[in-house]
Write a protein that holds these residues in place. Structure first.
Motif: not given
Length: 295
Positions: A3-13, A110-119, A127-132
Motif C-alpha cells: 500500500l502506497h500512501l503519498v503526502d500530496g501536500t509535500y509533493e505539491l510544495f 494529510a499526515d493524519d490520513a496517512l497515519a490512519t490508513a497505515a494503522a 507492506q505500507v509505504r509512507l511516501l514523505t
C-alpha cells in the motif's frame, strides 16, 4: 501487495519550489506545482520496483486544522505563495484524473490520513509505504511492515533506520518533536533542547512524563543536564501540548475500503481533458497503463 500512501501536500510544495521551469495554463494560471505533481505520480506509477497496486494521496485543504485551535502558532497558510494556494483544489482534480484515490483533509491533516490508513490496513498488506520525508511520520513506522520512503533522497526508513536517524523509537517521535520543535509545523520546542540531548533522554525514558524531575537521578547525562531539567520542569505543560500537536491521529474519517484504493490505470478521457485544461502536450503520452473502461 503493498500500500502506497503519498503526502500530496509535500509533493505539491516540492514541485512548486523545484528548479524545473514554470508552466502556465491556457487561462494564464500558474500551474507549475500541479504539473510537477502529475509528472511525479506518473513516475511513481511506472516504477517497476514500486509495483504500485493500491495507492492514495492525502492533501491539506485548507492548511489549517484542529491543531490551530489548540495552538495559535501552529502552521497555517501564512507565507504560502498565493499562486500555490490557488492550486490546492486543482491538484486534487489532477490526482483523480490519474485514477488515484484522494483524501482532501479539512479538519484533520494529510499526515493524519496517512497515519490512519497505515494503522488500519498494515495487517492486510505485505507492506505500507509512507511516501514523505516528514519526521513526524516516523512515529507510524513499525519494523519493516510500515516504512517511510523519501523519494527525493532515495532513502527508505524502517524501524531500525528511524532509531538510527532520530535516536529514539518511533513511539517517542512526538516526544522528541515536542522538545526540539518542528519548524515545518510551527512547533517551537523547548529552549536549550537539541536533538542529541533530547534523544538521549527519550532513548532512556521513552516519554516526557517518565523523565524524572531531578536530573541527579537521570540514567543519562546530556550536556547541561541541570539546565535542561529546570527548563522541562518550568515548561512541562507546554511540552505536553507540543507533543499533542505532533501526535498523529489514527482514526481520521476515511470512507474508503482497502480495495477502493486499488489503482486500475489512468482514465484516458479524464486525463486527456486535464492535459488540455493545463495546456500540456508531452504528458499526454506519458501514461503506460490506461484504465480498462477508458475510451
Amino acid at each position: 501487495m503493498r500500500l502506497h500512501l503519498v503526502d500530496g501536500t509535500y509533493e505539491l510544495f516540492r514541485a512548486h519550489f523545484s528548479p524545473r521551469p514554470g508552466h502556465a495554463a491556457p487561462d494564464g494560471q500558474d500551474v507549475k506545482a500541479t504539473v510537477g505533481l502529475v509528472s511525479s505520480m506518473l513516475a511513481l506509477l511506472h516504477e517497476a520496483e514500486e509495483a504500485v497496486t493500491h495507492i492514495a494521496l492525502a492533501f491539506d485543504n485548507p492548511i489549517r486544522s484542529f491543531r490551530n485551535e489548540l495552538f495559535a502558532g501552529y502552521k497555517s497558510e501564512e507565507g504560502v505563495p498565493p499562486e500555490l494556494l490557488a492550486q490546492f483544489d486543482l491538484v486534487e482534480e489532477a490526482a483523480r484524473a490519474l485514477g488515484l484515490t484522494v483524501w482532501s483533509m479539512k479538519d484533520f491533516e494529510a499526515d493524519d490520513a496517512l497515519a490512519t490508513a497505515a494503522a488500519r490496513w498494515a495487517g492486510q498488506v505485505e507492506q505500507v509505504r509512507l511516501l514523505t520525508p516528514d519526521k513526524d511520520l516516523g512515529q507510524c513506522v513499525r519494523g519493516r511492515k510500515v516504512v517511510q520512503v523519501d523519494r527525493k533522497q532515495q532513502k527508505q526508513l524502517d524501524e531500525d533506520a528511524v532509531r538510527a536517524k532520530l535516536g529514539v523509537a518511533p513511539a517517542s517521535v512526538p516526544d522528541l518533536l515536542a522538545l526540539v520543535g518542528d519548524d515545518a509545523d510551527g512547533i517551537p520546542g523547548l529552549p536549550g533542547f537539541g536533538e542529541k540531548g533530547a534523544s538521549a533522554l527519550l532513548g532512556a525514558y521513552g516519554h516526557l512524563e517518565a523523565i524524572p524531575e531531578d536530573p541527579a537521578s537521570w540514567t543519562v547525562r546530556p550536556r547541561g543536564a541541570d539546565k535542561l531539567a529546570a527548563t522541562l520542569r518550568a515548561n512541562r505543560e507546554a511540552a505536553l501540548l507540543y507533543r499533542k500537536l505532533a501526535t498523529l491521529v489514527t482514526d481520521a474519517p476515511l470512507a474508503e475500503s482497502l480495495e477502493d484504493l486499488a489503482w486500475a490505470g489512468v482514465p484516458r478521457e479524464r486525463y486527456l481533458a486535464l492535459c488540455d485544461k493545463l495546456g500540456l502536450t508531452t504528458l499526454k503520452t506519458r501514461p503506460k497503463r490506461w484504465a480498462p473502461h477508458a475510451a
